[in-house]
Design a protein around this motif. Structure first.
Motif, PDB file in Angstrom:
ATOM      1  N   ILE A   1       0.837  -1.202   0.000  1.00 14.38           N
ATOM      2  CA  ILE A   1       0.000   0.000   0.000  1.00 14.38           C
ATOM      3  C   ILE A   1       0.873   1.255   0.000  1.00 14.38           C
ATOM      4  CG2 ILE A   1      -1.690   1.318   1.332  1.00 14.38           C
ATOM      5  CD1 ILE A   1      -2.816  -1.364   2.315  1.00 14.38           C
ATOM      6  N   GLY A   2       1.953   1.229   0.780  1.00 15.55           N
ATOM      7  CA  GLY A   2       2.819   2.400   0.865  1.00 15.55           C
ATOM      8  C   GLY A   2       3.558   2.711  -0.426  1.00 15.55           C
ATOM      9  N   ARG A   3       3.842   1.690  -1.224  1.00 16.91           N
ATOM     10  CA  ARG A   3       4.615   1.907  -2.445  1.00 16.91           C
ATOM     11  C   ARG A   3       3.750   2.269  -3.640  1.00 16.91           C
ATOM     12  NH1 ARG A   3       9.151  -2.580  -3.403  1.00 16.91           N
ATOM     13  NH2 ARG A   3       9.569  -1.146  -5.115  1.00 16.91           N
ATOM     14  N   PHE A   4       2.481   1.891  -3.633  1.00 19.06           N
ATOM     15  CA  PHE A   4       1.680   2.067  -4.841  1.00 19.06           C
ATOM     16  C   PHE A   4       0.405   2.883  -4.638  1.00 19.06           C
ATOM     17  CE2 PHE A   4       4.207  -1.684  -5.752  1.00 19.06           C
ATOM     18  CZ  PHE A   4       4.695  -1.354  -6.992  1.00 19.06           C
ATOM     19  N   VAL A   5       0.117   3.279  -3.426  1.00 18.43           N
ATOM     20  CA  VAL A   5      -1.044   4.113  -3.171  1.00 18.43           C
ATOM     21  C   VAL A   5      -0.544   5.425  -2.590  1.00 18.43           C
ATOM     22  CG1 VAL A   5      -3.206   4.365  -1.919  1.00 18.43           C
ATOM     23  CG2 VAL A   5      -2.529   2.127  -2.789  1.00 18.43           C
ATOM     24  N   TYR A   6      -0.849   6.541  -3.246  1.00 17.28           N
ATOM     25  CA  TYR A   6      -0.416   7.842  -2.778  1.00 17.28           C
ATOM     26  C   TYR A   6      -1.572   8.813  -2.947  1.00 17.28           C
ATOM     27  CZ  TYR A   6       0.831   7.461  -7.709  1.00 17.28           C
ATOM     28  OH  TYR A   6       0.825   7.174  -9.036  1.00 17.28           O
ATOM     29  N   PHE A   7      -1.500   9.942  -2.286  1.00 16.06           N
ATOM     30  CA  PHE A   7      -2.659  10.815  -2.142  1.00 16.06           C
ATOM     31  C   PHE A   7      -3.091  11.438  -3.464  1.00 16.06           C
ATOM     32  CE2 PHE A   7      -0.852  10.773   2.161  1.00 16.06           C
ATOM     33  CZ  PHE A   7      -1.978  10.396   2.875  1.00 16.06           C
ATOM     34  N   ASP A   8      -2.161  11.733  -4.351  1.00 19.71           N
ATOM     35  CA  ASP A   8      -2.540  12.392  -5.592  1.00 19.71           C
ATOM     36  C   ASP A   8      -2.790  11.407  -6.731  1.00 19.71           C
ATOM     37  OD1 ASP A   8       0.049  11.574  -5.741  1.00 19.71           O
ATOM     38  OD2 ASP A   8       0.780  13.352  -6.788  1.00 19.71           O
ATOM     39  N   ALA A   9      -2.870  10.129  -6.419  1.00 11.56           N
ATOM     40  CA  ALA A   9      -3.127   9.126  -7.454  1.00 11.56           C
ATOM     41  C   ALA A   9      -4.616   9.093  -7.784  1.00 11.56           C
ATOM     42  CB  ALA A   9      -2.670   7.751  -6.984  1.00 11.56           C
ATOM     43  N   SER A  10      -4.937   9.116  -9.045  1.00  8.18           N
ATOM     44  CA  SER A  10      -6.327   9.032  -9.482  1.00  8.18           C
ATOM     45  C   SER A  10      -6.666   7.587  -9.821  1.00  8.18           C
ATOM     46  CB  SER A  10      -6.542   9.927 -10.715  1.00  8.18           C
ATOM     47  OG  SER A  10      -5.773   9.460 -11.806  1.00  8.18           O
ATOM     48  N   PHE A  11      -7.948   7.310  -9.870  1.00 11.64           N
ATOM     49  CA  PHE A  11      -8.386   5.959 -10.201  1.00 11.64           C
ATOM     50  C   PHE A  11      -8.002   5.599 -11.627  1.00 11.64           C
ATOM     51  CE2 PHE A  11     -11.717   2.912 -11.532  1.00 11.64           C
ATOM     52  CZ  PHE A  11     -11.472   1.919 -10.596  1.00 11.64           C
ATOM     53  N   LYS A  12      -7.969   6.592 -12.503  1.00 11.12           N
ATOM     54  CA  LYS A  12      -7.564   6.351 -13.887  1.00 11.12           C
ATOM     55  C   LYS A  12      -6.106   5.927 -13.964  1.00 11.12           C
ATOM     56  CE  LYS A  12      -7.505   8.557 -18.436  1.00 11.12           C
ATOM     57  NZ  LYS A  12      -7.794   9.805 -19.195  1.00 11.12           N
ATOM     58  N   ASP A  13      -5.253   6.592 -13.178  1.00 14.54           N
ATOM     59  CA  ASP A  13      -3.836   6.204 -13.152  1.00 14.54           C
ATOM     60  C   ASP A  13      -3.672   4.796 -12.600  1.00 14.54           C
ATOM     61  OD1 ASP A  13      -3.147   8.674 -14.147  1.00 14.54           O
ATOM     62  OD2 ASP A  13      -2.855   9.548 -12.151  1.00 14.54           O
ATOM     63  N   PHE A  14      -4.472   4.457 -11.602  1.00 16.49           N
ATOM     64  CA  PHE A  14      -4.389   3.118 -11.025  1.00 16.49           C
ATOM     65  C   PHE A  14      -4.777   2.056 -12.044  1.00 16.49           C
ATOM     66  CE2 PHE A  14      -6.490  -0.391  -8.732  1.00 16.49           C
ATOM     67  CZ  PHE A  14      -5.424  -0.831  -7.972  1.00 16.49           C
ATOM     68  N   LEU A  15      -5.850   2.302 -12.810  1.00 17.90           N
ATOM     69  CA  LEU A  15      -6.261   1.350 -13.841  1.00 17.90           C
ATOM     70  C   LEU A  15      -5.210   1.237 -14.937  1.00 17.90           C
ATOM     71  CD1 LEU A  15     -10.074   2.170 -14.241  1.00 17.90           C
ATOM     72  CD2 LEU A  15      -9.024   0.266 -13.003  1.00 17.90           C
ATOM     73  N   HIS A  16      -4.585   2.357 -15.267  1.00 15.47           N
ATOM     74  CA  HIS A  16      -3.525   2.339 -16.286  1.00 15.47           C
ATOM     75  C   HIS A  16      -2.351   1.479 -15.814  1.00 15.47           C
ATOM     76  CE1 HIS A  16      -0.898   3.717 -19.481  1.00 15.47           C
ATOM     77  NE2 HIS A  16       0.004   4.076 -18.571  1.00 15.47           N
ATOM     78  N   CYS A  17      -1.992   1.589 -14.551  1.00 14.18           N
ATOM     79  CA  CYS A  17      -0.895   0.796 -14.005  1.00 14.18           C
ATOM     80  C   CYS A  17      -1.266  -0.686 -13.955  1.00 14.18           C
ATOM     81  CB  CYS A  17      -0.531   1.307 -12.614  1.00 14.18           C
ATOM     82  SG  CYS A  17       0.997   0.609 -11.941  1.00 14.18           S
ATOM     83  N   ILE A  18      -2.524  -0.975 -13.612  1.00 19.12           N
ATOM     84  CA  ILE A  18      -2.980  -2.368 -13.577  1.00 19.12           C
ATOM     85  C   ILE A  18      -2.941  -2.975 -14.970  1.00 19.12           C
ATOM     86  CG2 ILE A  18      -4.994  -3.835 -13.202  1.00 19.12           C
ATOM     87  CD1 ILE A  18      -3.673  -3.085 -10.626  1.00 19.12           C
ATOM     88  N   ARG A  19      -3.356  -2.206 -15.972  1.00 23.68           N
ATOM     89  CA  ARG A  19      -3.362  -2.711 -17.344  1.00 23.68           C
ATOM     90  C   ARG A  19      -1.930  -2.983 -17.820  1.00 23.68           C
ATOM     91  NH1 ARG A  19      -6.299   0.837 -19.113  1.00 23.68           N
ATOM     92  NH2 ARG A  19      -4.762   2.322 -19.917  1.00 23.68           N
ATOM     93  N   ASN A  20      -0.995  -2.118 -17.479  1.00 28.26           N
ATOM     94  CA  ASN A  20       0.396  -2.358 -17.856  1.00 28.26           C
ATOM     95  C   ASN A  20       0.984  -3.545 -17.101  1.00 28.26           C
ATOM     96  OD1 ASN A  20       0.359  -0.173 -19.599  1.00 28.26           O
ATOM     97  ND2 ASN A  20       1.208   1.253 -18.102  1.00 28.26           N
ATOM     98  N   ALA A  21       0.570  -3.690 -15.838  1.00 24.06           N
ATOM     99  CA  ALA A  21       1.086  -4.817 -15.054  1.00 24.06           C
ATOM    100  C   ALA A  21       0.572  -6.143 -15.591  1.00 24.06           C
ATOM    101  CB  ALA A  21       0.691  -4.654 -13.590  1.00 24.06           C
ATOM    102  N   ALA A  22      -0.637  -6.161 -16.159  1.00 27.21           N
ATOM    103  CA  ALA A  22      -1.194  -7.402 -16.699  1.00 27.21           C
ATOM    104  C   ALA A  22      -0.372  -7.909 -17.880  1.00 27.21           C
ATOM    105  CB  ALA A  22      -2.648  -7.187 -17.108  1.00 27.21           C
ATOM    106  N   SER A  23       0.253  -7.008 -18.614  1.00 27.07           N
ATOM    107  CA  SER A  23       1.077  -7.436 -19.747  1.00 27.07           C
ATOM    108  C   SER A  23       2.341  -8.150 -19.303  1.00 27.07           C
ATOM    109  CB  SER A  23       1.442  -6.223 -20.608  1.00 27.07           C
ATOM    110  OG  SER A  23       2.234  -5.302 -19.877  1.00 27.07           O
ATOM    111  N   ASN A  24       2.683  -8.044 -18.007  1.00 34.26           N
ATOM    112  CA  ASN A  24       3.882  -8.694 -17.490  1.00 34.26           C
ATOM    113  C   ASN A  24       3.601 -10.069 -16.894  1.00 34.26           C
ATOM    114  OD1 ASN A  24       5.491  -6.358 -18.039  1.00 34.26           O
ATOM    115  ND2 ASN A  24       4.734  -5.423 -16.163  1.00 34.26           N
ATOM    116  N   ILE A  25       2.374 -10.541 -16.996  1.00 37.42           N
ATOM    117  CA  ILE A  25       2.022 -11.833 -16.403  1.00 37.42           C
ATOM    118  C   ILE A  25       2.849 -12.978 -16.982  1.00 37.42           C
ATOM    119  CG2 ILE A  25       0.162 -13.535 -16.195  1.00 37.42           C
ATOM    120  CD1 ILE A  25      -1.773 -11.253 -15.747  1.00 37.42           C
ATOM    121  N   PRO A  26       3.083 -13.049 -18.318  1.00 35.79           N
ATOM    122  CA  PRO A  26       3.954 -14.131 -18.817  1.00 35.79           C
ATOM    123  C   PRO A  26       5.352 -14.123 -18.198  1.00 35.79           C
ATOM    124  CG  PRO A  26       2.735 -13.128 -20.625  1.00 35.79           C
ATOM    125  CD  PRO A  26       2.494 -12.270 -19.430  1.00 35.79           C
TER     126      PRO A  26
END
Length: 292
Positions: free
Chosen positions: A168-193
Protein backbone atom coordinates in the motif's frame (compact mmCIF):
# COMPACT_ATOMS: atom_id res chain seq x y z
CA UNK A 1 22.63 -26.34 13.90
CA UNK A 2 24.54 -23.17 14.73
CA UNK A 3 24.61 -20.09 12.56
CA UNK A 4 28.11 -20.84 11.22
CA UNK A 5 27.11 -24.41 10.31
CA UNK A 6 23.93 -23.06 8.77
CA UNK A 7 25.88 -20.72 6.47
CA UNK A 8 28.59 -23.28 5.70
CA UNK A 9 25.98 -25.78 4.52
CA UNK A 10 25.05 -23.57 1.55
CA UNK A 11 28.69 -23.36 0.40
CA UNK A 12 29.40 -27.07 0.38
CA UNK A 13 30.91 -28.46 -2.79
CA UNK A 14 29.77 -29.63 -5.28
CA UNK A 15 26.18 -28.75 -4.30
CA UNK A 16 26.92 -25.04 -4.41
CA UNK A 17 28.35 -25.18 -7.95
CA UNK A 18 25.57 -27.45 -9.23
CA UNK A 19 22.85 -25.17 -7.87
CA UNK A 20 24.61 -22.13 -9.34
CA UNK A 21 24.93 -23.80 -12.75
CA UNK A 22 21.26 -24.84 -12.71
CA UNK A 23 20.31 -21.24 -11.97
CA UNK A 24 22.50 -20.06 -14.87
CA UNK A 25 20.83 -22.54 -17.24
CA UNK A 26 17.36 -21.33 -16.27
CA UNK A 27 18.28 -17.65 -16.65
CA UNK A 28 19.87 -18.42 -20.03
CA UNK A 29 16.66 -20.18 -21.07
CA UNK A 30 14.75 -16.99 -20.25
CA UNK A 31 17.07 -14.99 -22.51
CA UNK A 32 16.64 -17.52 -25.31
CA UNK A 33 12.84 -17.30 -25.06
CA UNK A 34 12.98 -13.51 -25.17
CA UNK A 35 15.38 -13.63 -28.12
CA UNK A 36 13.19 -15.81 -30.35
CA UNK A 37 10.01 -14.04 -29.28
CA UNK A 38 11.46 -10.65 -30.20
CA UNK A 39 12.97 -11.98 -33.41
CA UNK A 40 9.56 -13.31 -34.50
CA UNK A 41 7.96 -9.89 -34.06
CA UNK A 42 10.35 -7.83 -36.17
CA UNK A 43 13.72 -7.99 -37.89
CA UNK A 44 14.48 -4.32 -37.42
CA UNK A 45 17.71 -3.99 -35.44
CA UNK A 46 16.65 -1.01 -33.33
CA UNK A 47 13.28 -2.52 -32.45
CA UNK A 48 14.94 -5.86 -31.66
CA UNK A 49 17.38 -4.24 -29.26
CA UNK A 50 14.73 -2.20 -27.44
CA UNK A 51 12.20 -5.02 -27.16
CA UNK A 52 14.71 -7.69 -26.15
CA UNK A 53 16.30 -5.60 -23.42
CA UNK A 54 12.91 -4.33 -22.25
CA UNK A 55 11.72 -7.91 -21.67
CA UNK A 56 15.01 -8.94 -20.07
CA UNK A 57 15.08 -5.96 -17.74
CA UNK A 58 11.47 -6.55 -16.72
CA UNK A 59 12.48 -10.04 -15.65
CA UNK A 60 15.48 -8.64 -13.77
CA UNK A 61 13.35 -6.09 -11.95
CA UNK A 62 10.81 -8.76 -11.00
CA UNK A 63 13.55 -10.83 -9.37
CA UNK A 64 15.08 -7.76 -7.71
CA UNK A 65 11.81 -6.53 -6.23
CA UNK A 66 10.72 -10.00 -5.13
CA UNK A 67 14.12 -10.81 -3.64
CA UNK A 68 14.31 -7.54 -1.69
CA UNK A 69 10.88 -8.10 -0.14
CA UNK A 70 11.57 -11.75 0.66
CA UNK A 71 14.88 -10.64 2.13
CA UNK A 72 13.39 -8.66 5.01
CA UNK A 73 10.93 -11.52 5.67
CA UNK A 74 13.84 -13.99 5.80
CA UNK A 75 15.74 -11.74 8.22
CA UNK A 76 12.70 -11.69 10.51
CA UNK A 77 12.47 -15.48 10.41
CA UNK A 78 16.22 -15.99 11.00
CA UNK A 79 16.26 -13.64 13.98
CA UNK A 80 13.33 -15.52 15.47
CA UNK A 81 15.07 -18.85 14.76
CA UNK A 82 18.55 -18.10 16.12
CA UNK A 83 17.97 -15.33 18.66
CA UNK A 84 17.10 -17.15 21.88
CA UNK A 85 18.57 -14.99 24.64
CA UNK A 86 20.76 -11.99 25.32
CA UNK A 87 20.38 -8.20 25.37
CA UNK A 88 19.50 -8.00 21.68
CA UNK A 89 16.70 -10.49 22.30
CA UNK A 90 15.13 -8.08 24.77
CA UNK A 91 15.51 -5.19 22.32
CA UNK A 92 14.00 -7.31 19.56
CA UNK A 93 10.99 -8.30 21.68
CA UNK A 94 10.37 -4.68 22.67
CA UNK A 95 10.95 -2.91 19.37
CA UNK A 96 10.59 -5.55 16.64
CA UNK A 97 7.66 -3.71 15.04
CA UNK A 98 9.80 -0.61 14.54
CA UNK A 99 12.78 -2.69 13.44
CA UNK A 100 10.64 -4.38 10.82
CA UNK A 101 9.71 -0.98 9.44
CA UNK A 102 13.43 -0.24 9.16
CA UNK A 103 13.90 -3.56 7.37
CA UNK A 104 11.17 -2.58 4.93
CA UNK A 105 12.95 0.69 4.13
CA UNK A 106 16.23 -1.18 3.69
CA UNK A 107 14.53 -3.60 1.29
CA UNK A 108 13.36 -0.68 -0.87
CA UNK A 109 16.89 0.76 -0.88
CA UNK A 110 18.32 -2.63 -1.83
CA UNK A 111 15.86 -2.84 -4.71
CA UNK A 112 17.02 0.55 -5.96
CA UNK A 113 20.66 -0.52 -5.56
CA UNK A 114 20.07 -3.65 -7.66
CA UNK A 115 18.36 -1.90 -10.58
CA UNK A 116 20.46 1.31 -10.56
CA UNK A 117 23.95 0.15 -9.55
CA UNK A 118 24.28 -3.64 -9.72
CA UNK A 119 22.49 -3.96 -13.08
CA UNK A 120 21.52 -0.63 -14.62
CA UNK A 121 18.13 -0.93 -16.29
CA UNK A 122 18.38 1.50 -19.22
CA UNK A 123 15.45 0.34 -21.38
CA UNK A 124 12.57 0.79 -18.91
CA UNK A 125 10.77 4.09 -18.56
CA UNK A 126 8.92 5.19 -15.47
CA UNK A 127 5.61 3.53 -16.41
CA UNK A 128 7.29 0.24 -17.29
CA UNK A 129 9.21 0.26 -14.00
CA UNK A 130 6.05 0.93 -11.98
CA UNK A 131 4.11 -1.79 -13.81
CA UNK A 132 6.75 -4.49 -13.31
CA UNK A 133 7.07 -3.60 -9.63
CA UNK A 134 3.33 -3.96 -9.27
CA UNK A 135 3.63 -7.32 -11.00
CA UNK A 136 6.32 -8.14 -8.44
CA UNK A 137 3.76 -7.54 -5.73
CA UNK A 138 1.47 -10.06 -7.41
CA UNK A 139 4.45 -12.41 -7.62
CA UNK A 140 4.92 -12.09 -3.87
CA UNK A 141 1.21 -12.54 -3.14
CA UNK A 142 1.25 -15.89 -4.98
CA UNK A 143 4.27 -17.02 -2.96
CA UNK A 144 2.62 -16.00 0.31
CA UNK A 145 -0.62 -17.71 -0.71
CA UNK A 146 1.39 -20.88 -1.24
CA UNK A 147 2.88 -20.56 2.26
CA UNK A 148 -0.50 -19.85 3.85
CA UNK A 149 -2.91 -22.19 2.07
CA UNK A 150 -0.86 -24.94 0.39
CA UNK A 151 2.10 -25.25 2.75
CA UNK A 152 -0.38 -24.45 5.57
CA UNK A 153 2.01 -22.44 7.71
CA UNK A 154 0.81 -19.80 10.16
CA UNK A 155 4.33 -18.58 10.96
CA UNK A 156 4.18 -15.84 8.35
CA UNK A 157 0.93 -14.08 9.26
CA UNK A 158 2.79 -11.13 10.78
CA UNK A 159 5.02 -10.89 7.73
CA UNK A 160 2.03 -10.95 5.41
CA UNK A 161 0.56 -7.99 7.29
CA UNK A 162 3.81 -6.03 6.93
CA UNK A 163 4.02 -6.95 3.27
CA UNK A 164 0.52 -5.60 2.61
CA UNK A 165 1.55 -2.40 4.39
CA UNK A 166 4.59 -2.16 2.15
CA UNK A 167 2.46 -2.75 -0.94
CA UNK A 168 0.00 0.00 0.00
CA UNK A 169 2.82 2.40 0.86
CA UNK A 170 4.61 1.91 -2.45
CA UNK A 171 1.68 2.07 -4.84
CA UNK A 172 -1.04 4.11 -3.17
CA UNK A 173 -0.42 7.84 -2.78
CA UNK A 174 -2.66 10.82 -2.14
CA UNK A 175 -2.54 12.39 -5.59
CA UNK A 176 -3.13 9.13 -7.45
CA UNK A 177 -6.33 9.03 -9.48
CA UNK A 178 -8.39 5.96 -10.20
CA UNK A 179 -7.56 6.35 -13.89
CA UNK A 180 -3.84 6.20 -13.15
CA UNK A 181 -4.39 3.12 -11.02
CA UNK A 182 -6.26 1.35 -13.84
CA UNK A 183 -3.53 2.34 -16.29
CA UNK A 184 -0.90 0.80 -14.01
CA UNK A 185 -2.98 -2.37 -13.58
CA UNK A 186 -3.36 -2.71 -17.34
CA UNK A 187 0.40 -2.36 -17.86
CA UNK A 188 1.09 -4.82 -15.05
CA UNK A 189 -1.19 -7.40 -16.70
CA UNK A 190 1.08 -7.44 -19.75
CA UNK A 191 3.88 -8.69 -17.49
CA UNK A 192 2.02 -11.83 -16.40
CA UNK A 193 3.95 -14.13 -18.82
CA UNK A 194 7.21 -12.86 -17.31
CA UNK A 195 5.87 -13.54 -13.82
CA UNK A 196 4.91 -17.09 -14.85
CA UNK A 197 8.44 -17.69 -16.15
CA UNK A 198 9.89 -16.45 -12.86
CA UNK A 199 7.58 -18.72 -10.85
CA UNK A 200 8.53 -21.72 -13.01
CA UNK A 201 12.23 -21.06 -12.47
CA UNK A 202 11.68 -20.63 -8.74
CA UNK A 203 9.71 -23.89 -8.58
CA UNK A 204 12.41 -25.84 -10.43
CA UNK A 205 15.17 -24.52 -8.18
CA UNK A 206 13.22 -25.19 -4.99
CA UNK A 207 12.20 -28.68 -6.14
CA UNK A 208 15.81 -29.55 -6.95
CA UNK A 209 17.07 -28.04 -3.69
CA UNK A 210 14.59 -29.96 -1.54
CA UNK A 211 15.10 -33.24 -3.43
CA UNK A 212 18.88 -33.08 -2.87
CA UNK A 213 18.51 -31.66 0.67
CA UNK A 214 20.59 -28.67 -0.34
CA UNK A 215 17.72 -26.46 0.85
CA UNK A 216 17.03 -27.32 4.48
CA UNK A 217 13.34 -27.63 5.28
CA UNK A 218 13.70 -26.81 8.98
CA UNK A 219 15.20 -23.43 8.06
CA UNK A 220 11.86 -22.24 6.75
CA UNK A 221 10.44 -22.02 3.25
CA UNK A 222 10.76 -18.24 3.12
CA UNK A 223 14.50 -18.47 3.91
CA UNK A 224 15.08 -21.02 1.16
CA UNK A 225 13.13 -18.88 -1.32
CA UNK A 226 15.33 -15.94 -0.35
CA UNK A 227 18.52 -17.95 -0.95
CA UNK A 228 17.14 -19.00 -4.32
CA UNK A 229 16.59 -15.37 -5.25
CA UNK A 230 20.13 -14.54 -4.15
CA UNK A 231 21.43 -17.13 -6.61
CA UNK A 232 19.29 -15.65 -9.37
CA UNK A 233 20.49 -12.11 -8.63
CA UNK A 234 24.14 -13.21 -8.72
CA UNK A 235 23.63 -15.06 -12.01
CA UNK A 236 21.78 -12.09 -13.53
CA UNK A 237 24.69 -9.83 -12.60
CA UNK A 238 27.17 -12.22 -14.24
CA UNK A 239 25.16 -13.05 -17.36
CA UNK A 240 23.55 -9.73 -18.23
CA UNK A 241 26.73 -8.66 -20.08
CA UNK A 242 26.48 -11.56 -22.55
CA UNK A 243 23.16 -10.61 -24.21
CA UNK A 244 24.38 -7.02 -24.50
CA UNK A 245 27.48 -8.17 -26.39
CA UNK A 246 25.52 -10.52 -28.65
CA UNK A 247 22.89 -7.95 -29.58
CA UNK A 248 25.56 -5.31 -30.24
CA UNK A 249 27.45 -7.78 -32.44
CA UNK A 250 24.24 -8.56 -34.33
CA UNK A 251 23.69 -4.86 -35.04
CA UNK A 252 27.27 -4.42 -36.27
CA UNK A 253 26.95 -7.37 -38.65
CA UNK A 254 23.74 -5.99 -40.06
CA UNK A 255 25.31 -2.61 -40.63
CA UNK A 256 28.38 -4.20 -42.25
CA UNK A 257 26.14 -6.13 -44.64
CA UNK A 258 24.36 -3.11 -45.99
CA UNK A 259 24.89 -2.08 -49.62
CA UNK A 260 27.79 0.25 -50.01
CA UNK A 261 27.51 3.30 -52.19
CA UNK A 262 29.92 3.81 -55.06
CA UNK A 263 30.35 7.37 -53.97
CA UNK A 264 33.37 7.78 -51.68
CA UNK A 265 32.82 8.92 -48.11
CA UNK A 266 32.72 12.61 -47.47
CA UNK A 267 35.89 12.44 -45.40
CA UNK A 268 37.84 10.76 -48.20
CA UNK A 269 36.75 13.00 -51.05
CA UNK A 270 39.45 15.20 -52.48
CA UNK A 271 38.83 18.78 -51.74
CA UNK A 272 38.60 21.04 -54.75
CA UNK A 273 41.02 23.93 -54.76
CA UNK A 274 39.40 27.15 -53.77
CA UNK A 275 39.10 29.60 -56.61
CA UNK A 276 40.72 32.95 -55.88
CA UNK A 277 38.25 35.69 -55.43
CA UNK A 278 38.52 38.54 -57.95
CA UNK A 279 40.28 41.55 -56.58
CA UNK A 280 38.23 44.68 -56.87
CA UNK A 281 39.88 47.70 -58.41
CA UNK A 282 39.62 50.57 -55.96
CA UNK A 283 41.80 53.00 -57.87
CA UNK A 284 38.91 55.21 -58.88
CA UNK A 285 37.77 55.49 -55.30
CA UNK A 286 41.25 56.51 -54.25
CA UNK A 287 41.40 59.14 -56.94
CA UNK A 288 38.16 60.66 -55.92
CA UNK A 289 39.28 60.86 -52.31
CA UNK A 290 42.46 62.66 -53.41
CA UNK A 291 40.52 65.16 -55.53
CA UNK A 292 38.39 66.09 -52.57
Amino acid sequence: MSYSEYVAHYFQMPQFIIFLLLTAVLISAVHIVFYFYTKSKSKDAEFFEQEFFSLSERYYELIFSGGSIIGFMAVYFLITLFLKSGPFKEIWDSYKDYLLLIFMIISILLNSFCDHVLVRLKHLDRDAMASIRLTGMGYMILILCYLKFIYESNNYDTLIAYFLTLMIGRFVYFDASFKDFLHCIRNAASNIPIMIMALINLSILCAYGYSTEYLLKHNGVITNIFFTHLYMIVVIFVLHFIPARLVAKKKVKKLDGTKKSSRPPRERRERRPNRPKPVEDNSEIDVEIIDL
